[in-house]
Structures are given as structure tokens and as C-alpha cells.
Design an enzyme around this catalytic site. Structure first.
Site, PDB file in Angstrom:
ATOM      1  CG  ASP A  66      -0.649  -4.355   3.283  1.00  0.00           C
ATOM      2  OD1 ASP A  66       0.263  -4.681   2.731  1.00  0.00           O
ATOM      3  OD2 ASP A  66      -1.064  -3.217   3.614  1.00  0.00           O
ATOM      4  NE  ARG A  85      -3.813  -2.800   7.674  1.00  0.00           N
ATOM      5  CZ  ARG A  85      -3.515  -3.101   6.435  1.00  0.00           C
ATOM      6  NH1 ARG A  85      -2.219  -2.200   6.137  1.00  0.00           N
ATOM      7  NH2 ARG A  85      -4.111  -3.303   5.495  1.00  0.00           N
ATOM      8  NE  ARG A 130       3.072  -1.581   9.719  1.00  0.00           N
ATOM      9  CZ  ARG A 130       2.254  -1.093   8.974  1.00  0.00           C
ATOM     10  NH1 ARG A 130       1.552  -1.716   8.245  1.00  0.00           N
ATOM     11  NH2 ARG A 130       1.903   0.092   9.325  1.00  0.00           N
ATOM     12  CG  HIS A 160       4.226  -2.702   3.141  1.00  0.00           C
ATOM     13  ND1 HIS A 160       3.118  -1.825   3.269  1.00  0.00           N
ATOM     14  CD2 HIS A 160       4.114  -3.535   4.394  1.00  0.00           C
ATOM     15  CE1 HIS A 160       2.347  -2.284   3.972  1.00  0.00           C
ATOM     16  NE2 HIS A 160       3.204  -3.038   4.749  1.00  0.00           N
ATOM     17  CB  CYS A 247      -1.896  -0.883  -0.624  1.00  0.00           C
ATOM     18  SG  CYS A 247      -0.374  -0.313  -0.450  1.00  0.00           S
TER      19      CYS A 247
HETATM   20  N1  GLY Z   1      -2.106   2.715   6.217  1.00  0.00           N
HETATM   21  C1  GLY Z   1      -1.532   1.761   5.665  1.00  0.00           C
HETATM   22  C2  GLY Z   1      -0.619   0.668   6.602  1.00  0.00           C
HETATM   23  O1  GLY Z   1       0.067   1.538   7.317  1.00  0.00           O
HETATM   24  O2  GLY Z   1      -0.610  -0.279   6.627  1.00  0.00           O
END
Ligand code: GLY
Length: 252
Positions: A66, A85, A130, A160, A247
Site C-alpha cells: 500500500d 497508516r 483509501r 482495495h 499486500c
Molecule cells: N489492514 C489493512 C488495511 O486496512 O489497510
């Protein structure tokens, strides 16, 4: 052919990561074991690994995909769309800097690498919770400089883009049943993933092999029928944290 991959070991805070899976708390020791097997599989596929130390400040940081989009010629540092994140990408930038010319998603753009799928000379970018339009436009602009065709597609019902759609090569595409119709995918040989096996839509082609999550026999049989050599991997602890095969690495 891929020659390299970057992975990051799961941190002891792994269970504090983001998840909507409702499959229970992951077993950290088992996650480490599954991660080791994943690394061995990538090595079997011929990749030289850079294994980054666990980063307990970021419980989701083993999901390195990611944090960037990488090709043989360049990389684009992502800007994770979940605030928890944001910051994971900083260290990845340091790792990639000596290896590739780099671009970055910036300002109001957000983008998770899991929303970006390459199929030969085409890139698909999923607009998700995201990845926003600004982030997708920034990436598209960079990819087009390198003569890739880029489609930006809104997604629904999945975290995703690659949660639900994955390119194996040779025009073969795994597509989860029940996600939005995407006309842009109609030229591919689409293999529908049974609703009971939706997690297995995230298989990963690495050179001569396709990595398939263990426990999804219909998907395994369908991938085998296409003529691919398979490596099955137990991913139960990563599934609990909404992560899959793609991922867990950046491949280039
Ligand atoms: N746990 C991975 C994410 O939500 O990006």
C-alpha cells in the site's frame, strides 16, 4: 520478470491494525510463521528479498504494497488513505530511493498501492475509501508519462481494487463475484471467483508461479486449469487483518 521484492515483518502490535474482517484476533506467532513461508515462496519464484524490520508504530505496516507503486523503471510513493497508516510510506521512500527514480502522491491526494493493478501495459486505479480522485489523477499523470494506458474506476463492496480483481498474465483476470460491473475489464478472460471463496480473488502471479491462499479449492482448481504452477500459502492471520498475498510485498 520480477527480480526483487520488499517485505516487512509483522510487528507485535499487528493485532491493533485496521480490519473489518470479523474473523477474530490474529495469532502473532502464527502470523510470523506464515510471513516466513511467504518470503520463502517469493525466493522460490526467483526474487531477491529486502526484509525490513517490524515497525510497531504502524500495526498494518507489513502490508507494504500500500505504500508505493513500483515498476522496473520508476516508483511512485503512495499516500495512505487511512490516517492510521499515514507515515508508513516515509521509510519505504528511503528504501526505494537508491533503486529507482521516484515520484510521490502529495497534497490532498490519497492513494493505497492495493488500489493499483497492472495488466501488462495497462494500469487500473480503483477509487476507494483509501484512494481519492486527486491521488488517482497524480498517479495517472506519472504513468502516462511512461506511456501506460490508465483507467480510473470507482469500486464498491471491497477494501482495495486488488481485494477483488487480480491479473495473472496471458490476459487472465480473477474477478470476485458480486463486485460492481467494470466495463473496462471486458476484454480480459475473466475467471469469476465463487462468493464463498472471495478472499482468493487476491492470488499473486510471480514469474513462473501463481501464489494462491490455502483453503480455496475451487479457485485453486481454476488457476491450475489455466496451466499455472501453484504455490499454496496459509494466510489465515493476514486475512483476519484484511490483508492478502499481494499486500505483503512490493515486487519489481
Ligand atoms: N489492514 C489493512 C488495511 O486496512 O489497510
Amino acid at each position: 520478470m520480477f527480480t526483487k521484492a520488499i517485505v516487512r515483518k509483522p510487528a507485535h502490535t499487528f493485532a491493533n491494525g485496521i480490519t473489518e474482517a470479523k474473523l477474530g484476533k490474529p495469532d502473532y506467532k502464527l502470523a510470523l510463521k506464515q510471513h516466513d513461508a511467504y518470503c520463502e515462496a517469493l525466493e522460490k519464484c526467483g526474487l531477491k528479498l529486502t526484509v525490513l524490520d517490524a515497525n510497531p508504530d504502524f500495526p498494518d505496516s507489513c502490508f507494504v504494497e500500500d505504500t508505493a507503486v513500483v515498476t522496473k523503471d520508476f516508483g511512485v510513493i503512495a499516500r495512505p488513505g487511512n490516517k492510521k497508516r499515514l507515515g508508513e510510506e516515509i521509510e519505504i521512500k528511503k528504501v526505494l530511493e537508491p533503486l529507482l527514480p521516484l515520484y510521490s502522491i502529495n497534497d490532498l491526494g490519497t492513494l493505497d498501492g492495493g488500489d493499483v493493478m497492472q495488466a501488462d501495459n495497462i494500469f487500473f486505479i480503483g477509487l476507494s475509501n483509501r484512494t481519492n480522485l486527486t491521488g488517482s489523477r497524480q498517479l495517472k499523470e506519472t504513468l502516462e508519462k511512461y506511456n501506460y494506458t490508465v483507467y480510473v474506476i470507482p469500486i464498491c463492496n471491497i477494501l482495495h481494487f486488488k481485494t477483488g480483481v487480480n491479473y495473472l498474465g496471458e490476459n487472465n483476470l480473477l474477478v470476485q463475484e458480486g463486485i460492481c460491473t467494470m466495463n473496462e475489464l471486458s476484454a480480459f478472460n475473466r475467471i469469476l471467483i465463487d462468493q464463498n471463496e472471495s478472499y482468493a480473488a487476491n492470488c499473486l502471479r510471480v514469474n513462473d508461479y501463481v501464489l494462491v491462499p490455502k483453503g480455496f479449492p475451487k479457485t485453486k482448481a481454476n488457476v491450475e486449469k489455466l496451466g499455472y504452477k501453484i504455490i499454496e500459502l496459509e494466510l489465515s492471520e493476514f486475512q483476519k487483518m484484511d490483508g492478502g498475498l499481494s499486500c505483503l510485498s512490493l515486487r519489481f
